[in-house]
Design a protein around this motif. Structure first.
Motif, PDB file in Angstrom:
ATOM      1  N   ASN A 160       0.832  -1.203   0.000  1.00 25.38           N
ATOM      2  CA  ASN A 160       0.000   0.000   0.000  1.00 25.38           C
ATOM      3  C   ASN A 160       0.867   1.254   0.000  1.00 25.38           C
ATOM      4  O   ASN A 160       0.646   2.173  -0.784  1.00 25.38           O
ATOM      5  N   LYS A 161       1.861   1.287   0.880  1.00 26.69           N
ATOM      6  CA  LYS A 161       2.758   2.447   0.939  1.00 26.69           C
ATOM      7  C   LYS A 161       3.584   2.567  -0.332  1.00 26.69           C
ATOM      8  O   LYS A 161       3.814   3.663  -0.844  1.00 26.69           O
ATOM      9  N   PHE A 162       4.037   1.440  -0.849  1.00 20.52           N
ATOM     10  CA  PHE A 162       4.814   1.418  -2.087  1.00 20.52           C
ATOM     11  C   PHE A 162       4.041   2.090  -3.223  1.00 20.52           C
ATOM     12  O   PHE A 162       4.552   2.988  -3.899  1.00 20.52           O
ATOM     13  N   PHE A 163       2.791   1.673  -3.415  1.00 19.08           N
ATOM     14  CA  PHE A 163       1.987   2.241  -4.502  1.00 19.08           C
ATOM     15  C   PHE A 163       1.610   3.696  -4.243  1.00 19.08           C
ATOM     16  O   PHE A 163       1.535   4.497  -5.170  1.00 19.08           O
ATOM     17  N   LEU A 164       1.384   4.038  -2.982  1.00 25.95           N
ATOM     18  CA  LEU A 164       1.105   5.438  -2.662  1.00 25.95           C
ATOM     19  C   LEU A 164       2.314   6.318  -2.953  1.00 25.95           C
ATOM     20  O   LEU A 164       2.177   7.403  -3.526  1.00 25.95           O
ATOM     21  N   ILE A 165       3.498   5.856  -2.578  1.00 22.29           N
ATOM     22  CA  ILE A 165       4.719   6.620  -2.861  1.00 22.29           C
ATOM     23  C   ILE A 165       4.855   6.834  -4.361  1.00 22.29           C
ATOM     24  O   ILE A 165       5.082   7.961  -4.823  1.00 22.29           O
ATOM     25  N   LEU A 166       4.718   5.764  -5.128  1.00 23.12           N
ATOM     26  CA  LEU A 166       4.829   5.888  -6.589  1.00 23.12           C
ATOM     27  C   LEU A 166       3.798   6.863  -7.149  1.00 23.12           C
ATOM     28  O   LEU A 166       4.108   7.692  -8.010  1.00 23.12           O
ATOM     29  N   SER A 167       2.587   6.766  -6.653  1.00 21.97           N
ATOM     30  CA  SER A 167       1.518   7.620  -7.154  1.00 21.97           C
ATOM     31  C   SER A 167       1.755   9.092  -6.807  1.00 21.97           C
ATOM     32  O   SER A 167       1.617   9.970  -7.661  1.00 21.97           O
ATOM     33  N   PHE A 168       2.121   9.368  -5.551  1.00 17.86           N
ATOM     34  CA  PHE A 168       2.362  10.760  -5.149  1.00 17.86           C
ATOM     35  C   PHE A 168       3.561  11.349  -5.892  1.00 17.86           C
ATOM     36  O   PHE A 168       3.519  12.494  -6.336  1.00 17.86           O
ATOM     37  N   VAL A 169       4.600  10.567  -6.055  1.00 16.86           N
ATOM     38  CA  VAL A 169       5.769  11.046  -6.803  1.00 16.86           C
ATOM     39  C   VAL A 169       5.394  11.279  -8.259  1.00 16.86           C
ATOM     40  O   VAL A 169       5.784  12.286  -8.865  1.00 16.86           O
ATOM     41  N   ASN A 170       4.613  10.363  -8.817  1.00 14.95           N
ATOM     42  CA  ASN A 170       4.170  10.516 -10.199  1.00 14.95           C
ATOM     43  C   ASN A 170       3.371  11.798 -10.387  1.00 14.95           C
ATOM     44  O   ASN A 170       3.621  12.572 -11.328  1.00 14.95           O
ATOM     45  N   MET A 171       2.418  12.070  -9.489  1.00 13.01           N
ATOM     46  CA  MET A 171       1.629  13.302  -9.579  1.00 13.01           C
ATOM     47  C   MET A 171       2.521  14.536  -9.416  1.00 13.01           C
ATOM     48  O   MET A 171       2.373  15.521 -10.133  1.00 13.01           O
TER      49      MET A 171
END
Length: 194
Positions: A160-171
């Motif tokens: 969950n944290k992994f995908f959130l990190i990727l998503s926030f960095v992507n945005m």
């Protein structure tokens, strides 16, 4: 997960901002400017060792002509407003890009009677609205990650944290690239004028 992330975001104190009421209506020495920022943004620091603003930073901003010249080693309320805008931009833009963005404003400040207060007030309003947008977008991202984790059968906290990190960095990258493109467009228009 959702409650944990929301609590984490609240603990970041993203709503910290230097308002017009926080800025004294008199000129300040560098140490006073640093203290003002440290006091205002202390809760938003990632760790105790982090410095919000240092003499070196301010000197580099001055040498880089990110704000109009100071007088008698003192910083006006307008300087403090500009330093706060620099503070906001420095995590995403290069010093060169910040200078390019602020040059027209600084030129107006030096050449004519220019009132920075309404510009700064609008910046603060945008900041507030952007935080609200961010909160709404973050909730959507959290829900999407939760759904994807469920679909992948990976309800592990790490994923969950992994995908959130990727998503926030992507945005963040998307927003940063648009900001850089706007800076490039400003620079292109300035070169055409010359």
């Amino acid at each position: 997960m959702e409650d944990n992330i929301k609590e984490m975001m609240e603990n970041l104190h993203l709503d910290s901002k230097l308002t017009m009421d926080d800025i004294p209506n008199l000129d300040l020495y560098m140490d006073q400017v640093i203290q003002l920022f440290e006091n205002k943004y202390a809760a938003a620091k990632r760790n105790e060792e982090e410095k919000i603003l240092t003499k070196t930073m301010i000197n580099n901003y001055s040498k880089g002509k990110l704000f109009f010249p100071i007088k008698n080693k003192k910083y006006s309320p307008e300087h403090v407003m500009l330093i706060n805008m620099i503070y906001e931009m420095k995590t995403s833009l290069s010093i060169r890009d910040i200078k390019q963005t602020l040059d027209p404003l600084n030129n107006r400040m030096m050449k004519e009677e220019f009132e920075l207060n309404p510009i700064y007030e609008f910046f603060l309003e945008l900041t507030e609205k952007n935080l609200e947008r961010f909160s709404n977008d973050s909730n959507e991202i959290i829900n999407e990650v939760k759904k994807s984790s469920d679909a992948l059968q990976e309800d592990d906290d790490y994923w969950n944290k992994f995908f959130l990190i990727l998503s926030f960095v992507n945005m963040s990258n998307y927003y940063c690239r648009v900001a850089e493109a706007l800076v490039d467009e400003m620079e292109s228009k300035e070169l055409k004028k010359d």
